[in-house]
Structure formats: C-alpha cells, structure tokens
Design a protein around this motif. Structure first.
Motif, PDB file in Angstrom:
ATOM      1  N   ILE A 102       0.844  -1.203   0.000  1.00 57.89           N
ATOM      2  CA  ILE A 102       0.000   0.000   0.000  1.00 57.89           C
ATOM      3  C   ILE A 102       0.878   1.252   0.000  1.00 57.89           C
ATOM      4  CG2 ILE A 102      -1.640   1.340   1.380  1.00 57.89           C
ATOM      5  CD1 ILE A 102      -2.869  -1.382   2.218  1.00 57.89           C
ATOM      6  N   ALA A 103       1.942   1.250   0.810  1.00 64.16           N
ATOM      7  CA  ALA A 103       2.847   2.402   0.855  1.00 64.16           C
ATOM      8  C   ALA A 103       3.496   2.632  -0.507  1.00 64.16           C
ATOM      9  CB  ALA A 103       3.907   2.200   1.932  1.00 64.16           C
ATOM     10  N   HIS A 104       3.916   1.572  -1.175  1.00 62.07           N
ATOM     11  CA  HIS A 104       4.514   1.699  -2.505  1.00 62.07           C
ATOM     12  C   HIS A 104       3.499   2.256  -3.494  1.00 62.07           C
ATOM     13  CE1 HIS A 104       8.614   0.026  -2.902  1.00 62.07           C
ATOM     14  NE2 HIS A 104       8.339  -0.448  -1.696  1.00 62.07           N
ATOM     15  N   MET A 164       4.086  15.237  -9.250  1.00 64.60           N
ATOM     16  CA  MET A 164       5.352  15.407  -9.969  1.00 64.60           C
ATOM     17  C   MET A 164       6.458  15.907  -9.032  1.00 64.60           C
ATOM     18  SD  MET A 164       4.772  14.127 -12.842  1.00 64.60           S
ATOM     19  CE  MET A 164       6.246  14.524 -13.755  1.00 64.60           C
ATOM     20  N   VAL A 165       6.579  15.229  -7.889  1.00 64.13           N
ATOM     21  CA  VAL A 165       7.662  15.478  -6.932  1.00 64.13           C
ATOM     22  C   VAL A 165       8.245  14.134  -6.523  1.00 64.13           C
ATOM     23  CG1 VAL A 165       6.678  17.618  -6.028  1.00 64.13           C
ATOM     24  CG2 VAL A 165       6.136  15.462  -4.920  1.00 64.13           C
ATOM     25  N   CYS A 166       9.490  14.141  -6.062  1.00 68.68           N
ATOM     26  CA  CYS A 166      10.113  12.915  -5.563  1.00 68.68           C
ATOM     27  C   CYS A 166       9.457  12.549  -4.239  1.00 68.68           C
ATOM     28  CB  CYS A 166      11.605  13.115  -5.370  1.00 68.68           C
ATOM     29  SG  CYS A 166      12.487  13.381  -6.901  1.00 68.68           S
ATOM     30  N   ILE A 167       9.146  11.263  -4.076  1.00 71.21           N
ATOM     31  CA  ILE A 167       8.468  10.754  -2.891  1.00 71.21           C
ATOM     32  C   ILE A 167       9.331   9.664  -2.259  1.00 71.21           C
ATOM     33  CG2 ILE A 167       6.443   9.493  -2.055  1.00 71.21           C
ATOM     34  CD1 ILE A 167       5.739  12.328  -2.852  1.00 71.21           C
ATOM     35  N   THR A 168       9.448   9.711  -0.939  1.00 73.60           N
ATOM     36  CA  THR A 168      10.206   8.721  -0.182  1.00 73.60           C
ATOM     37  C   THR A 168       9.254   7.812   0.584  1.00 73.60           C
ATOM     38  OG1 THR A 168      12.091  10.190   0.062  1.00 73.60           O
ATOM     39  CG2 THR A 168      11.905   8.416   1.662  1.00 73.60           C
ATOM     40  N   VAL A 169       9.482   6.507   0.465  1.00 64.28           N
ATOM     41  CA  VAL A 169       8.768   5.510   1.268  1.00 64.28           C
ATOM     42  C   VAL A 169       9.758   5.057   2.335  1.00 64.28           C
ATOM     43  CG1 VAL A 169       7.635   3.253   1.263  1.00 64.28           C
ATOM     44  CG2 VAL A 169       7.404   4.755  -0.723  1.00 64.28           C
ATOM     45  N   PHE A 170       9.363   5.127   3.599  1.00 62.47           N
ATOM     46  CA  PHE A 170      10.288   4.806   4.681  1.00 62.47           C
ATOM     47  C   PHE A 170       9.609   3.947   5.737  1.00 62.47           C
ATOM     48  CE2 PHE A 170       8.161   8.726   5.676  1.00 62.47           C
ATOM     49  CZ  PHE A 170       7.857   8.642   7.016  1.00 62.47           C
ATOM     50  N   HIS A 171      10.423   3.277   6.519  1.00 63.03           N
ATOM     51  CA  HIS A 171       9.947   2.442   7.622  1.00 63.03           C
ATOM     52  C   HIS A 171       9.942   3.304   8.874  1.00 63.03           C
ATOM     53  CE1 HIS A 171      10.109  -0.925  10.570  1.00 63.03           C
ATOM     54  NE2 HIS A 171       9.225  -1.390   9.715  1.00 63.03           N
ATOM     55  N   ALA A 172       8.764   3.550   9.427  1.00 63.75           N
ATOM     56  CA  ALA A 172       8.636   4.409  10.607  1.00 63.75           C
ATOM     57  C   ALA A 172       9.058   3.651  11.866  1.00 63.75           C
ATOM     58  CB  ALA A 172       7.197   4.893  10.742  1.00 63.75           C
ATOM     59  N   GLY A 173       9.382   4.375  12.906  1.00 64.26           N
ATOM     60  CA  GLY A 173       9.850   3.782  14.148  1.00 64.26           C
ATOM     61  C   GLY A 173       8.821   2.921  14.847  1.00 64.26           C
ATOM     62  N   GLU A 214       5.403   0.810  11.247  1.00 65.07           N
ATOM     63  CA  GLU A 214       4.585   1.042  10.063  1.00 65.07           C
ATOM     64  C   GLU A 214       5.426   1.710   8.986  1.00 65.07           C
ATOM     65  OE1 GLU A 214       0.757   2.520  10.705  1.00 65.07           O
ATOM     66  OE2 GLU A 214       0.378   1.203  12.396  1.00 65.07           O
ATOM     67  N   TYR A 215       4.787   2.048   7.875  1.00 68.33           N
ATOM     68  CA  TYR A 215       5.479   2.675   6.755  1.00 68.33           C
ATOM     69  C   TYR A 215       4.919   4.061   6.531  1.00 68.33           C
ATOM     70  CZ  TYR A 215       7.039  -2.057   6.011  1.00 68.33           C
ATOM     71  OH  TYR A 215       7.600  -3.284   6.196  1.00 68.33           O
ATOM     72  N   GLY A 216       5.773   4.961   6.076  1.00 68.88           N
ATOM     73  CA  GLY A 216       5.356   6.318   5.799  1.00 68.88           C
ATOM     74  C   GLY A 216       5.716   6.697   4.378  1.00 68.88           C
ATOM     75  N   VAL A 217       4.996   7.684   3.866  1.00 69.87           N
ATOM     76  CA  VAL A 217       5.215   8.195   2.517  1.00 69.87           C
ATOM     77  C   VAL A 217       5.173   9.712   2.608  1.00 69.87           C
ATOM     78  CG1 VAL A 217       4.275   8.263   0.175  1.00 69.87           C
ATOM     79  CG2 VAL A 217       4.078   6.176   1.522  1.00 69.87           C
TER      80      VAL A 217
END
Length: 57
Positions: free
Chosen positions: A7-9, A20-29, A32-35
């Motif tokens: 879902i995050a991806h 039209m901006v760069c987006i980061t998918v990261f593993h939250a502390g 869970e995952y954040g975008v």
C-alpha cells in the motif's frame, strides 16, 4: 512484501506521478510505513525503503 508495504509503494507512486515530486517511502519507528515528499524527509537514511522520482524513465 507485506500488504502495508504494498500500500505504501502504491501511494508513493501515485503521489509522485500526480504531484510530480520525488516521494520517499520509509519504515517508521512504530513498525509502520510512511510516505512523504523527499524534500521534507529528514529522518534516518537507513529507514528509506524506496524513492520514487517521476522524472526518471
């Protein structure tokens, strides 16, 4: 790949191509995952899972 990561991806790709901006998918502390826009991400680089760049082919 877990459902939450899938879902995050999907949301990351959608935001990158819509805004039209760069987006980061990261593993939250909290496990869970954040975008978020890459320009606003100031967390630990080791937690980055993927970065979507809408300008790359």
């Amino acid at each position: 790949m877990s459902q939450a990561l899938s879902i995050a991806h999907a949301r990351g790709w959608n935001l990158a191509t819509t805004l039209m901006v760069c987006i980061t998918v990261f593993h939250a502390g909290n496990g869970e995952y954040g975008v978020m826009p890459s320009a606003e991400y100031d967390g630990d680089p080791a937690t980055i899972i993927h970065e979507f760049d809408p300008f790359q082919p």
